[in-house]
Enzyme design. Structure first.
Site, PDB file in Angstrom:
ATOM      1  N   HIS A  47       0.816  -1.202   0.000  1.00  0.00           N
ATOM      2  CA  HIS A  47       0.000   0.000   0.000  1.00  0.00           C
ATOM      3  C   HIS A  47       0.858   1.264   0.000  1.00  0.00           C
ATOM      4  O   HIS A  47       0.994   1.959   1.004  1.00  0.00           O
ATOM      5  CB  HIS A  47      -0.954  -0.016   1.198  1.00  0.00           C
ATOM      6  CG  HIS A  47      -2.115  -0.931   1.012  1.00  0.00           C
ATOM      7  ND1 HIS A  47      -2.810  -1.491   2.056  1.00  0.00           N
ATOM      8  CD2 HIS A  47      -2.717  -1.393  -0.119  1.00  0.00           C
ATOM      9  CE1 HIS A  47      -3.783  -2.253   1.583  1.00  0.00           C
ATOM     10  NE2 HIS A  47      -3.732  -2.209   0.265  1.00  0.00           N
ATOM     11  N   CYS A 102       3.257 -12.070   2.483  1.00  0.00           N
ATOM     12  CA  CYS A 102       4.251 -11.995   3.546  1.00  0.00           C
ATOM     13  C   CYS A 102       4.247 -13.299   4.340  1.00  0.00           C
ATOM     14  O   CYS A 102       3.178 -13.795   4.718  1.00  0.00           O
ATOM     15  CB  CYS A 102       3.935 -10.819   4.469  1.00  0.00           C
ATOM     16  SG  CYS A 102       4.995 -10.754   5.936  1.00  0.00           S
ATOM     17  N   GLU A 132      -5.772  -8.046   3.801  1.00  0.00           N
ATOM     18  CA  GLU A 132      -5.218  -9.126   4.616  1.00  0.00           C
ATOM     19  C   GLU A 132      -6.331  -9.902   5.319  1.00  0.00           C
ATOM     20  O   GLU A 132      -6.296 -11.136   5.399  1.00  0.00           O
ATOM     21  CB  GLU A 132      -4.235  -8.584   5.652  1.00  0.00           C
ATOM     22  CG  GLU A 132      -3.588  -9.698   6.469  1.00  0.00           C
ATOM     23  CD  GLU A 132      -2.693  -9.194   7.587  1.00  0.00           C
ATOM     24  OE1 GLU A 132      -2.610  -9.882   8.627  1.00  0.00           O
ATOM     25  OE2 GLU A 132      -2.078  -8.128   7.428  1.00  0.00           O
ATOM     26  N   THR A 171      -1.941  -8.741  11.036  1.00  0.00           N
ATOM     27  CA  THR A 171      -0.552  -8.506  11.443  1.00  0.00           C
ATOM     28  C   THR A 171      -0.211  -7.036  11.641  1.00  0.00           C
ATOM     29  O   THR A 171       0.858  -6.720  12.168  1.00  0.00           O
ATOM     30  CB  THR A 171       0.424  -9.081  10.396  1.00  0.00           C
ATOM     31  OG1 THR A 171       0.242  -8.385   9.154  1.00  0.00           O
ATOM     32  CG2 THR A 171       0.214 -10.568  10.206  1.00  0.00           C
ATOM     33  N   SER A 229      -3.132   2.104   4.069  1.00  0.00           N
ATOM     34  CA  SER A 229      -2.120   1.292   4.741  1.00  0.00           C
ATOM     35  C   SER A 229      -2.462   1.201   6.221  1.00  0.00           C
ATOM     36  O   SER A 229      -2.357   2.189   6.950  1.00  0.00           O
ATOM     37  CB  SER A 229      -0.736   1.918   4.548  1.00  0.00           C
ATOM     38  OG  SER A 229       0.199   1.359   5.441  1.00  0.00           O
ATOM     39  N   SER A 274       5.312   0.215   4.299  1.00  0.00           N
ATOM     40  CA  SER A 274       5.257   0.158   2.837  1.00  0.00           C
ATOM     41  C   SER A 274       5.921   1.365   2.182  1.00  0.00           C
ATOM     42  O   SER A 274       5.882   1.492   0.958  1.00  0.00           O
ATOM     43  CB  SER A 274       3.793   0.074   2.372  1.00  0.00           C
ATOM     44  OG  SER A 274       3.156  -1.043   2.939  1.00  0.00           O
TER      45      SER A 274
END
Length: 321
Positions: A47, A102, A132, A171, A229, A274
């Protein structure tokens, strides 16, 4: 010419790219080198618009759905992870894919699958609609995972069987907010199964600790990142809760108005996981143009984590771009 007034900048460390982001960006870069353009990427690889635009200039094409990817093309799945249905669709269409998820997100996916095999009802602490979260919930059939976004959700959730309950987390959450939600769940359900090691990643935790450290002195805070983000927005919140107001998200040096720093003598600066270091350097240059700038760095942790690239990309390819 009027004399510049002094301003002290405290840089947070660690800041910027984490190992998962670095790996994801490298996957796109190496794929372009090995296979040539175009390479398709489902969702923003990370992001950050600066990163995405740089990869677009090299031949990456970003799409939201696999239906936008031509048959037999190469597609890369973003660092945030994808539902299992995406892998199934890619396979059915004979797409070639590389997975930039990830490894710490993949760890959460494995936890969810293991809990399901043990017959446990799963709670996912996270934010609705975040890629996510969509990817994690999509590891299991619909209804197998319940999303818990707030402490109120934790207070009102009614399990099918309190003895067969587990939680996992996104996360990139606020460490403090998540701890409050977990404490509520553990108070209500003392036997709830927790992750062997917390799911909030080391980089998120370290960057939040660093913000807390610099806001002990800073009177204002800039966070370089993107509004979509999660980890960047959490850094802004951490700064605000530490009493550092204004704490503001910026995408880069172009967002800085020197007039908004009137009356401020010490400012903190960090970058979401990011955001590349180039953007930090640009902000420092912008501030140095406007002020007699002195720069300090406050380090709360050293990061040495590295994640391996997919086997297909581990040998350095000859550039074809």
């Amino acid at each position: 010419m009027s004399k510049k007034r002094p301003l002290t900048l405290i840089l947070a460390a660690p800041r910027g790219f984490c190992a998962g982001v670095d790996r994801a960006v490298q996957i796109v870069e190496r794929a372009l080198e090995k296979y040539g353009a175009p390479v398709y990427v489902r969702h923003e690889i990370v992001h950050n618009r600066f990163v995405v635009a740089r990869l677009e200039a090299r031949g990456a094409i970003f799409v939201e759905e696999l239906s936008q990817v031509p048959n037999d093309a190469l597609v890369i799945f973003s660092a945030h992870g994808v539902p299992k249905s995406v892998y199934a669709e890619a396979k059915s269409r004979h797409l070639i894919w590389l997975d930039a998820t990830c490894p710490l997100v993949s760890k959460v996916h494995i936890e969810a699958s293991n809990h399901a095999k043990q017959g446990r009802e799963i709670l996912l602490i996270g934010h609705a609609e975040h890629p996510e979260v969509i990817g994690t919930m999509g590891q299991l059939p619909q209804g197998a995972i319940t999303l818990i976004e707030t402490i109120e959700d934790a207070q009102t959730f009614q399990p099918k069987n309190p003895a067969k309950l587990a939680y996992i987390t996104q996360t990139t959450l606020s460490v403090d907010d998540t701890a409050d939600i977990i404490n509520m769940l553990k108070t209500r359900f003392p036997n709830i199964h927790a992750p062997h090691k917390e799911d909030i990643c080391y980089a998120t935790t370290n960057r939040q600790k660093a913000v807390k450290a610099i806001t002990e002195q800073a009177e204002a805070l800039y966070v370089i990142g993107a509004a979509n983000s999660s980890n960047s927005m959490r850094l802004v919140e951490v700064g605000e809760r530490a009493g550092c107001k204004p704490s503001r998200l910026i995408t880069g040096a172009q967002d800085i108005d020197p007039d908004e720093l009137d009356g401020i003598n010490i400012i903190g600066l960090t970058a979401g996981a990011s955001a590349p270091e180039t953007l930090v350097e640009n902000v420092i240059e912008r501030l140095a143009d406007c002020f007699e700038l002195s720069v300090e760095e406050k380090t709360v942790a050293q990061e040495t984590v590295e994640f391996k690239l997919p086997l297909e990309l581990q040998n350095e390819p000859a550039s074809t771009v």
